[in-house]
Every structure is written in C-alpha cells, then in structure tokens.
Design a protein around this motif. Structure first.
Motif, PDB file in Angstrom:
ATOM      1  N   PHE A  19      59.676  89.247 -42.480  1.00 51.65           N
ATOM      2  CA  PHE A  19      59.631  88.372 -41.309  1.00 51.65           C
ATOM      3  C   PHE A  19      60.978  88.368 -40.585  1.00 51.65           C
ATOM      4  N   ALA A  20      62.074  88.284 -41.336  1.00 47.76           N
ATOM      5  CA  ALA A  20      63.396  88.258 -40.720  1.00 47.76           C
ATOM      6  C   ALA A  20      63.691  89.566 -39.975  1.00 47.76           C
ATOM      7  N   ILE A  21      63.379  90.693 -40.598  1.00 51.74           N
ATOM      8  CA  ILE A  21      63.620  91.991 -39.958  1.00 51.74           C
ATOM      9  C   ILE A  21      62.734  92.162 -38.731  1.00 51.74           C
ATOM     10  N   THR A  22      61.465  91.758 -38.852  1.00 47.37           N
ATOM     11  CA  THR A  22      60.533  91.897 -37.734  1.00 47.37           C
ATOM     12  C   THR A  22      60.977  91.070 -36.542  1.00 47.37           C
ATOM     13  N   ARG A  23      61.378  89.830 -36.790  1.00 50.52           N
ATOM     14  CA  ARG A  23      61.839  88.981 -35.691  1.00 50.52           C
ATOM     15  C   ARG A  23      63.113  89.533 -35.054  1.00 50.52           C
ATOM     16  N   THR A  24      63.991  90.099 -35.866  1.00 47.49           N
ATOM     17  CA  THR A  24      65.205  90.692 -35.321  1.00 47.49           C
ATOM     18  C   THR A  24      64.874  91.863 -34.406  1.00 47.49           C
ATOM     19  N   ILE A  25      63.955  92.716 -34.841  1.00 52.03           N
ATOM     20  CA  ILE A  25      63.577  93.880 -34.039  1.00 52.03           C
ATOM     21  C   ILE A  25      62.875  93.452 -32.749  1.00 52.03           C
ATOM     22  N   THR A  26      61.951  92.501 -32.842  1.00 53.16           N
ATOM     23  CA  THR A  26      61.236  92.063 -31.641  1.00 53.16           C
ATOM     24  C   THR A  26      62.164  91.380 -30.648  1.00 53.16           C
ATOM     25  N   ARG A  27      63.149  90.656 -31.141  1.00 57.06           N
ATOM     26  CA  ARG A  27      64.113  90.039 -30.230  1.00 57.06           C
ATOM     27  C   ARG A  27      64.991  91.094 -29.568  1.00 57.06           C
ATOM     28  N   MET A  28      65.316  92.157 -30.284  1.00 52.54           N
ATOM     29  CA  MET A  28      66.082  93.252 -29.682  1.00 52.54           C
ATOM     30  C   MET A  28      65.248  93.979 -28.626  1.00 52.54           C
ATOM     31  N   ILE A  29      63.951  94.187 -28.917  1.00 55.60           N
ATOM     32  CA  ILE A  29      63.075  94.818 -27.929  1.00 55.60           C
ATOM     33  C   ILE A  29      62.974  93.946 -26.683  1.00 55.60           C
ATOM     34  N   ARG A  30      62.844  92.652 -26.898  1.00 53.20           N
ATOM     35  CA  ARG A  30      62.726  91.724 -25.774  1.00 53.20           C
ATOM     36  C   ARG A  30      63.980  91.740 -24.907  1.00 53.20           C
ATOM     37  N   ALA A  31      65.148  91.881 -25.557  1.00 56.72           N
ATOM     38  CA  ALA A  31      66.415  91.892 -24.814  1.00 56.72           C
ATOM     39  C   ALA A  31      66.769  93.276 -24.295  1.00 56.72           C
ATOM     40  N   GLY A  32      65.991  94.299 -24.656  1.00 57.98           N
ATOM     41  CA  GLY A  32      66.274  95.649 -24.213  1.00 57.98           C
ATOM     42  C   GLY A  32      67.462  96.277 -24.903  1.00 57.98           C
ATOM     43  N   LYS A  33      67.736  95.865 -26.137  1.00 61.94           N
ATOM     44  CA  LYS A  33      68.875  96.392 -26.879  1.00 61.94           C
ATOM     45  C   LYS A  33      68.381  97.252 -28.045  1.00 61.94           C
ATOM     46  N   GLY A  34      69.215  98.212 -28.416  1.00 65.86           N
ATOM     47  CA  GLY A  34      68.906  99.028 -29.582  1.00 65.86           C
ATOM     48  C   GLY A  34      67.878 100.107 -29.297  1.00 65.86           C
ATOM     49  N   PRO A  35      67.544 100.887 -30.327  1.00 66.59           N
ATOM     50  CA  PRO A  35      66.627 102.022 -30.142  1.00 66.59           C
ATOM     51  C   PRO A  35      65.151 101.651 -30.247  1.00 66.59           C
ATOM     52  N   PHE A  36      64.845 100.399 -30.555  1.00 66.66           N
ATOM     53  CA  PHE A  36      63.464 100.029 -30.833  1.00 66.66           C
ATOM     54  C   PHE A  36      62.683  99.804 -29.542  1.00 66.66           C
ATOM     55  N   ARG A  37      61.413 100.206 -29.550  1.00 70.80           N
ATOM     56  CA  ARG A  37      60.502 100.005 -28.428  1.00 70.80           C
ATOM     57  C   ARG A  37      59.115  99.666 -28.960  1.00 70.80           C
ATOM     58  N   ASN A  38      58.298  99.050 -28.120  1.00 70.88           N
ATOM     59  CA  ASN A  38      56.918  98.769 -28.502  1.00 70.88           C
ATOM     60  C   ASN A  38      56.148 100.074 -28.697  1.00 70.88           C
ATOM     61  N   ILE A  39      55.226 100.056 -29.650  1.00 72.40           N
ATOM     62  CA  ILE A  39      54.393 101.226 -29.921  1.00 72.40           C
ATOM     63  C   ILE A  39      53.143 101.131 -29.048  1.00 72.40           C
ATOM     64  N   THR A  40      53.027 102.038 -28.082  1.00 66.39           N
ATOM     65  CA  THR A  40      51.910 101.989 -27.132  1.00 66.39           C
ATOM     66  C   THR A  40      51.273 103.365 -26.969  1.00 66.39           C
ATOM     67  N   PRO A  41      50.638 103.896 -28.009  1.00 65.67           N
ATOM     68  CA  PRO A  41      49.966 105.190 -27.846  1.00 65.67           C
ATOM     69  C   PRO A  41      48.753 105.063 -26.940  1.00 65.67           C
ATOM     70  N   GLY A  42      48.679 105.935 -25.939  1.00 59.67           N
ATOM     71  CA  GLY A  42      47.552 105.884 -25.011  1.00 59.67           C
ATOM     72  C   GLY A  42      47.532 104.629 -24.165  1.00 59.67           C
ATOM     73  N   GLY A  43      48.674 103.968 -24.041  1.00 58.81           N
ATOM     74  CA  GLY A  43      48.735 102.750 -23.245  1.00 58.81           C
ATOM     75  C   GLY A  43      48.269 101.501 -23.965  1.00 58.81           C
ATOM     76  N   VAL A  44      47.925 101.612 -25.244  1.00 57.14           N
ATOM     77  CA  VAL A  44      47.472 100.453 -26.034  1.00 57.14           C
ATOM     78  C   VAL A  44      48.631  99.958 -26.886  1.00 57.14           C
ATOM     79  N   HIS A  45      48.989  98.682 -26.733  1.00 62.18           N
ATOM     80  CA  HIS A  45      50.083  98.094 -27.518  1.00 62.18           C
ATOM     81  C   HIS A  45      49.587  97.818 -28.936  1.00 62.18           C
ATOM     82  N   ILE A  46      50.134  98.548 -29.904  1.00 69.31           N
ATOM     83  CA  ILE A  46      49.763  98.337 -31.302  1.00 69.31           C
ATOM     84  C   ILE A  46      50.656  97.245 -31.880  1.00 69.31           C
TER      85      ILE A  46
END
Length: 254
Positions: A28-55
């Motif tokens: 949970f702690a790692i997941t929240r850290t990654i999602t907050r980084m994605i939300r802020a546009g920081k780091g290498p992490f991005r949402n997984i959207t194969p074919g335009g579908v957000h997994i």
C-alpha cells in the motif's frame, strides 16, 4: 528475543499472518507513493493504458489475492510455501484495498473525496490484523475458559451476545466500532450503548417520535465531527494524498 519470537509468532503459527500484514502495508505504501508521483508528473512511472484502456492495479491485485489465498489454504500454516503464499496474498490485498473506493462506487474516484474510503479501509484492516497478532480472537472467544469451551451452550451464547452488540453498533451507524467490536467485545458494547448517529437506520426507526433523543444524537454527532473530522482528514491526506478539489460552479451571467 528469540524465545519471545518462538512463543508468540512461530509456535502459534502466526508467521504467515505477520508476513501477509508486512507485505500488505508495504505494498500500500509503495503503491500510494507511485500513484502520487504519477499524479505529480514526476519519475519514470506512468499509467498502464494498453489499447487506450486504463488498467487499474486492482486487476493484478485480484489475481494475486486469489492465488495467494488458495495457495495458503492448500499449504497450511507452516513451512516455506505458507510464507510465500502469505506474502503473495498480502501484496494482492494491498493492491485491491488501495482501490476499494473504486470497487464500491464502480467509478474512478481514486483522487476524489470518495477515494478517502480506500485509506480508511486499509488502516482499519491493518489495525484488525494487528489485533489478531496481539492475541485477540474474533467475538472474544479467548475470554472463554477451558471448561466453557467444552460446553457448546456457553460458546454459542458468547458468540450470540457479542454478535448482537456488533449488529446494534452497525445499525446505529458506528461502522468502525462494529468492525473492531468483532475482535474486542468491549468496543461493540460501547457502540451499542451510545446514542445512534442521526442518519442511521436505528435513529430513523427508534428516534422518529423521540424528539429529545434525536436532538441529542444530532448534537453529539455534530460535536464529534467537528472534533475529529479535521485531524482525520489530515491523517488521510498524509497517507493517501490530498483529493482533488472540485471547483465551484461558475456564477450565472446577469
């Protein structure tokens, strides 16, 4: 330390539960850290959207939870396999409950006010597992003596009374106390004796013609919310991030 660990963790077979809890909290702690980084546009992490579908990460979480759960049942409480499946289950549960609000509302409410429910469920789950590790048993069975355990009537009565307190607390709108009361009967007893929340089924049924009781319930709920709403929101924001603020609707043109 070694004697305490063997007596309280290894011998009672609680090591898989401890591993599952550690994996759950860490995931949970790692997941929240990654999602907050994605939300802020920081780091290498991005949402997984194969074919335009957000997994959403609840999808692999369900797979891991099912795999770890069935594996844990098949492997028993001892051995390396039990520990491995416990970790797999903890990781899956952390991913699933991090998006509990999404499952509840069937909508992507991760960064909204409704998304706070995921943080509440995660904290409550971790607290319940800690209580089990500390030696609490569901519905207070640990409080029953050996002689009472041999008599079915005594055990059934204990279950029924405690379950009644839990149900009353739940109908009075005290969900947290009801859940904790399944492990700590005194909590359920307090919830059952206190005034119900004014919007609860209990209040609508029994306070309908009791104006004084309804007024006291509303006043107590107001004071409780004023006292604890702010600290609870700050705690949730600290753990899960601040939800998006919905902008006010534009003023009508004259």
């Amino acid at each position: 330390m070694g004697h305490w660990w063997h007596e309280n963790i290894t011998e009672p077979g609680k090591l898989p539960l401890l591993l599952a809890l550690a994996a759950f909290v860490l995931t949970f702690a790692i997941t929240r850290t990654i999602t907050r980084m994605i939300r802020a546009g920081k780091g290498p992490f991005r949402n997984i959207t194969p074919g335009g579908v957000h997994i959403h990460h609840v999808v692999p979480g369900v797979v891991l939870s099912v795999t770890g759960g069935f594996g844990a049942v098949a492997s028993g409480r001892q051995g390396v396999a039990a520990g491995i499946f416990a970790v797999v289950f903890g990781v899956g549960a952390g991913l699933v409950l991090d998006e509990f609000a999404l499952i509840l509302h069937l909508d992507d409410v991760y960064w909204t006010e409704e998304g706070r429910q995921s943080v509440e469920v995660v904290v409550l789950t971790a607290a319940l597992v800690l209580l089990v590790l500390a030696g609490f048993s569901p519905l207070g069975v640990d409080d029953v003596s050996d002689e009472e355990q041999q008599g079915r009537f005594g055990v059934i009565t204990t279950y029924a009374v405690n379950f009644g307190f839990v149900l009353i607390s739940l109908f009075k709108g005290k969900t947290r106390m009801a859940v904790l009361g399944t492990l700590v009967p005194f909590v359920a007893l307090v919830g059952a004796l206190r005034l119900a929340r004014p919007t609860s089924p209990w209040a609508r049924r029994f306070y309908r013609h009791r104006h004084r009781a309804r007024s006291r319930a509303m006043l107590r709920a107001y004071h409780h919310d004023v006292r604890w709403a702010g600290p609870r929101r700050k705690f949730q924001d600290l753990i899960g991030g601040t939800p998006d603020r919905v902008p006010p609707p534009p003023a009508p043109r004259p």
